[in-house]
Design a protein around this motif. Structure first.
Motif, PDB file in Angstrom:
ATOM      1  N   TRP A 155       0.885  -1.243  -0.041  1.00  0.00           N
ATOM      2  CA  TRP A 155       0.068  -0.017  -0.121  1.00  0.00           C
ATOM      3  C   TRP A 155       1.054   1.231   0.012  1.00  0.00           C
ATOM      4  CZ3 TRP A 155      -1.198  -3.952   3.683  1.00  0.00           C
ATOM      5  CH2 TRP A 155      -2.390  -4.748   3.243  1.00  0.00           C
ATOM      6  N   ASP A 156       0.358   2.278  -0.512  1.00  0.00           N
ATOM      7  CA  ASP A 156       1.028   3.539  -0.576  1.00  0.00           C
ATOM      8  C   ASP A 156       1.332   4.022   0.823  1.00  0.00           C
ATOM      9  OD1 ASP A 156       1.160   3.662  -3.281  1.00  0.00           O
ATOM     10  OD2 ASP A 156      -0.642   4.893  -3.542  1.00  0.00           O
ATOM     11  N   ASP A 157       2.377   4.506   1.112  1.00  0.00           N
ATOM     12  CA  ASP A 157       2.852   5.183   2.458  1.00  0.00           C
ATOM     13  C   ASP A 157       1.936   6.656   2.577  1.00  0.00           C
ATOM     14  OD1 ASP A 157       4.331   3.197   3.394  1.00  0.00           O
ATOM     15  OD2 ASP A 157       6.421   4.102   2.780  1.00  0.00           O
ATOM     16  N   PRO A 158       1.478   6.928   3.849  1.00  0.00           N
ATOM     17  CA  PRO A 158       0.707   8.109   3.996  1.00  0.00           C
ATOM     18  C   PRO A 158       1.617   9.339   3.962  1.00  0.00           C
ATOM     19  CG  PRO A 158       0.936   7.194   6.009  1.00  0.00           C
ATOM     20  CD  PRO A 158       1.494   6.095   5.011  1.00  0.00           C
ATOM     21  N   VAL A 159       3.071   9.153   4.178  1.00  0.00           N
ATOM     22  CA  VAL A 159       3.908  10.206   4.370  1.00  0.00           C
ATOM     23  C   VAL A 159       5.140   9.880   3.515  1.00  0.00           C
ATOM     24  CG1 VAL A 159       5.556  11.517   5.845  1.00  0.00           C
ATOM     25  CG2 VAL A 159       3.147  10.669   6.538  1.00  0.00           C
ATOM     26  N   GLU A 160       5.905  10.971   2.810  1.00  0.00           N
ATOM     27  CA  GLU A 160       7.145  11.039   2.148  1.00  0.00           C
ATOM     28  C   GLU A 160       8.045  11.666   2.739  1.00  0.00           C
ATOM     29  OE1 GLU A 160       9.939  10.060  -0.176  1.00  0.00           O
ATOM     30  OE2 GLU A 160       8.221   9.133  -0.625  1.00  0.00           O
ATOM     31  N   PRO A 161       8.989  10.852   3.366  1.00  0.00           N
ATOM     32  CA  PRO A 161       9.987  11.487   4.257  1.00  0.00           C
ATOM     33  C   PRO A 161      10.844  12.675   3.507  1.00  0.00           C
ATOM     34  CG  PRO A 161      10.535   9.209   3.963  1.00  0.00           C
ATOM     35  CD  PRO A 161       9.401   9.448   3.165  1.00  0.00           C
ATOM     36  N   GLY A 162      11.148  12.453   2.417  1.00  0.00           N
ATOM     37  CA  GLY A 162      11.864  13.488   1.759  1.00  0.00           C
ATOM     38  C   GLY A 162      13.094  13.248   1.246  1.00  0.00           C
ATOM     39  N   SER A 163      14.239  14.147   0.459  1.00  0.00           N
ATOM     40  CA  SER A 163      15.384  13.548  -0.034  1.00  0.00           C
ATOM     41  C   SER A 163      16.280  13.172   1.079  1.00  0.00           C
ATOM     42  CB  SER A 163      15.821  14.509  -1.161  1.00  0.00           C
ATOM     43  OG  SER A 163      16.060  15.707  -0.539  1.00  0.00           O
ATOM     44  N   PRO A 187      20.856  10.517   2.411  1.00  0.00           N
ATOM     45  CA  PRO A 187      22.267  10.618   3.095  1.00  0.00           C
ATOM     46  C   PRO A 187      22.045  10.186   4.526  1.00  0.00           C
ATOM     47  CG  PRO A 187      21.304  12.836   2.552  1.00  0.00           C
ATOM     48  CD  PRO A 187      20.207  11.986   1.989  1.00  0.00           C
ATOM     49  N   VAL A 188      21.213  10.574   5.189  1.00  0.00           N
ATOM     50  CA  VAL A 188      21.022   9.876   6.602  1.00  0.00           C
ATOM     51  C   VAL A 188      20.957   8.281   6.665  1.00  0.00           C
ATOM     52  CG1 VAL A 188      19.624   9.637   8.489  1.00  0.00           C
ATOM     53  CG2 VAL A 188      19.881  11.979   7.420  1.00  0.00           C
ATOM     54  N   GLY A 189      20.334   7.788   5.822  1.00  0.00           N
ATOM     55  CA  GLY A 189      20.306   6.137   5.737  1.00  0.00           C
ATOM     56  C   GLY A 189      21.550   5.855   5.310  1.00  0.00           C
ATOM     57  N   TRP A 190      22.391   6.441   4.304  1.00  0.00           N
ATOM     58  CA  TRP A 190      23.944   5.809   4.301  1.00  0.00           C
ATOM     59  C   TRP A 190      24.635   5.920   5.282  1.00  0.00           C
ATOM     60  CZ3 TRP A 190      24.292   1.951   1.114  1.00  0.00           C
ATOM     61  CH2 TRP A 190      23.631   1.859   0.256  1.00  0.00           C
ATOM     62  N   LEU A 191      24.560   7.162   5.951  1.00  0.00           N
ATOM     63  CA  LEU A 191      25.293   7.463   7.265  1.00  0.00           C
ATOM     64  C   LEU A 191      25.151   6.549   8.311  1.00  0.00           C
ATOM     65  CD1 LEU A 191      27.319   9.205   8.822  1.00  0.00           C
ATOM     66  CD2 LEU A 191      25.213  10.637   9.520  1.00  0.00           C
ATOM     67  N   LEU A 204      20.755  -0.169  11.524  1.00  0.00           N
ATOM     68  CA  LEU A 204      20.785  -0.482  10.449  1.00  0.00           C
ATOM     69  C   LEU A 204      19.165  -0.658   9.834  1.00  0.00           C
ATOM     70  CD1 LEU A 204      22.114  -1.808   7.807  1.00  0.00           C
ATOM     71  CD2 LEU A 204      21.779  -4.030   9.046  1.00  0.00           C
ATOM     72  N   TYR A 205      18.506  -1.160  10.847  1.00  0.00           N
ATOM     73  CA  TYR A 205      17.020  -1.175  10.734  1.00  0.00           C
ATOM     74  C   TYR A 205      16.553   0.145  10.084  1.00  0.00           C
ATOM     75  CZ  TYR A 205      11.948  -1.482  11.886  1.00  0.00           C
ATOM     76  OH  TYR A 205      10.649  -1.554  12.007  1.00  0.00           O
ATOM     77  N   LEU A 206      16.934   1.258  10.977  1.00  0.00           N
ATOM     78  CA  LEU A 206      16.632   2.765  10.711  1.00  0.00           C
ATOM     79  C   LEU A 206      17.121   2.992   9.296  1.00  0.00           C
ATOM     80  CD1 LEU A 206      14.946   5.271  11.550  1.00  0.00           C
ATOM     81  CD2 LEU A 206      17.117   5.736  12.695  1.00  0.00           C
ATOM     82  N   ALA A 207      18.196   2.572   8.985  1.00  0.00           N
ATOM     83  CA  ALA A 207      18.938   2.968   7.742  1.00  0.00           C
ATOM     84  C   ALA A 207      18.012   2.171   6.655  1.00  0.00           C
ATOM     85  CB  ALA A 207      20.414   2.563   7.633  1.00  0.00           C
ATOM     86  N   ILE A 208      17.854   1.037   6.846  1.00  0.00           N
ATOM     87  CA  ILE A 208      16.888   0.428   5.672  1.00  0.00           C
ATOM     88  C   ILE A 208      15.515   1.140   5.381  1.00  0.00           C
ATOM     89  CG2 ILE A 208      15.776  -1.756   5.111  1.00  0.00           C
ATOM     90  CD1 ILE A 208      18.489  -3.226   6.327  1.00  0.00           C
ATOM     91  N   ALA A 209      14.985   1.322   6.567  1.00  0.00           N
ATOM     92  CA  ALA A 209      13.599   1.971   6.161  1.00  0.00           C
ATOM     93  C   ALA A 209      13.868   3.140   5.733  1.00  0.00           C
ATOM     94  CB  ALA A 209      13.130   2.033   7.816  1.00  0.00           C
ATOM     95  N   LEU A 210      14.799   4.036   6.109  1.00  0.00           N
ATOM     96  CA  LEU A 210      14.839   5.478   5.145  1.00  0.00           C
ATOM     97  C   LEU A 210      15.369   5.085   3.836  1.00  0.00           C
ATOM     98  CD1 LEU A 210      16.802   7.151   8.105  1.00  0.00           C
ATOM     99  CD2 LEU A 210      14.416   7.670   7.374  1.00  0.00           C
ATOM    100  N   LEU A 211      16.363   4.120   3.542  1.00  0.00           N
ATOM    101  CA  LEU A 211      16.417   4.216   2.248  1.00  0.00           C
ATOM    102  C   LEU A 211      15.613   3.518   1.384  1.00  0.00           C
ATOM    103  CD1 LEU A 211      20.268   2.785   2.804  1.00  0.00           C
ATOM    104  CD2 LEU A 211      19.536   5.280   1.913  1.00  0.00           C
ATOM    105  N   ALA A 212      14.832   2.530   2.007  1.00  0.00           N
ATOM    106  CA  ALA A 212      13.486   2.035   1.294  1.00  0.00           C
ATOM    107  C   ALA A 212      12.402   2.836   1.287  1.00  0.00           C
ATOM    108  CB  ALA A 212      13.154   0.888   1.986  1.00  0.00           C
ATOM    109  N   SER A 213      12.332   4.196   2.094  1.00  0.00           N
ATOM    110  CA  SER A 213      11.344   5.135   2.074  1.00  0.00           C
ATOM    111  C   SER A 213      10.026   4.545   2.559  1.00  0.00           C
ATOM    112  CB  SER A 213      11.105   5.726   0.820  1.00  0.00           C
ATOM    113  OG  SER A 213      10.209   7.133   1.148  1.00  0.00           O
ATOM    114  N   SER A 214      10.357   3.667   3.605  1.00  0.00           N
ATOM    115  CA  SER A 214       9.232   3.015   4.201  1.00  0.00           C
ATOM    116  C   SER A 214       8.676   3.492   5.493  1.00  0.00           C
ATOM    117  CB  SER A 214       9.447   1.360   4.577  1.00  0.00           C
ATOM    118  OG  SER A 214       8.507   0.519   5.232  1.00  0.00           O
TER     119      SER A 214
END
Length: 152
Positions: A29-37, A41-45, A97-107
């Motif tokens: 399903w579509d996410d209700p929020v798009e976290p932005g660009s 970089p935060v995910g990769w950091l 790492l969980y947070l990184a993956i969630a951010l990089l996947a925009s989930s």
């Protein structure tokens, strides 16, 4: 007395199941929020922090010749490196790492389920581990626990 921790829930499962569930819901399903660009970089950091932090922690296990995996004997307490800042640096790293993956996947849903992962790893791994270390090492562990926080 045993020299092996009895987990209620293996840590990668405690952290991985909520992450995978959140990623699956976001894919379905579509996410209700798009976290932005900023998330990329935060995910990769966070990935870089995970690699360095957990690599250092794992190196200390090898250096101290003590068990890492379930079923391995715990023969010594580690109090140096990341263990000066956290009693559970490997779990802190896995959650980063969980947070990184969630951010990089925009989930969005994986982000929402992060507190569940924290609760599961606390209940399933950390609390049993603390009871084990208390019984295994006694006063030295009590002293360590008094000086170093559970998380950061």
């Amino acid at each position: 007395m045993t020299d092996v921790v009895s987990f209620r829930l293996w840590p990668p499962v405690a952290i991985g199941v909520p992450l995978l569930a959140g990623l699956a819901v976001s894919a379905a399903w579509d996410d209700p929020v798009e976290p932005g660009s900023w998330r990329v970089p935060v995910g990769w950091l966070l990935v870089a922090v995970f690699v360095v932090w957990n690599g250092w922690s794992l190196w200390l296990f090898a250096h101290h010749e003590t068990g890492l995996l379930p079923g391995d004997a715990t023969t010594s307490m580690i109090e140096s490196g990341p263990y000066r800042l956290s009693r559970n640096p490997l779990y802190v790293g896995l959650l980063a790492l969980y947070l990184a993956i969630a951010l990089l996947a925009s989930s969005f849903w994986a982000l929402v389920l992060l507190p569940l992962a924290v609760a599961l790893v606390l209940w399933g791994a950390i609390l049993p581990e603390e009871r084990f270390l208390e019984s295994r090492f006694g006063e030295p562990y009590d002293d360590y626990r008094a000086k170093v926080r559970r998380w950061l």
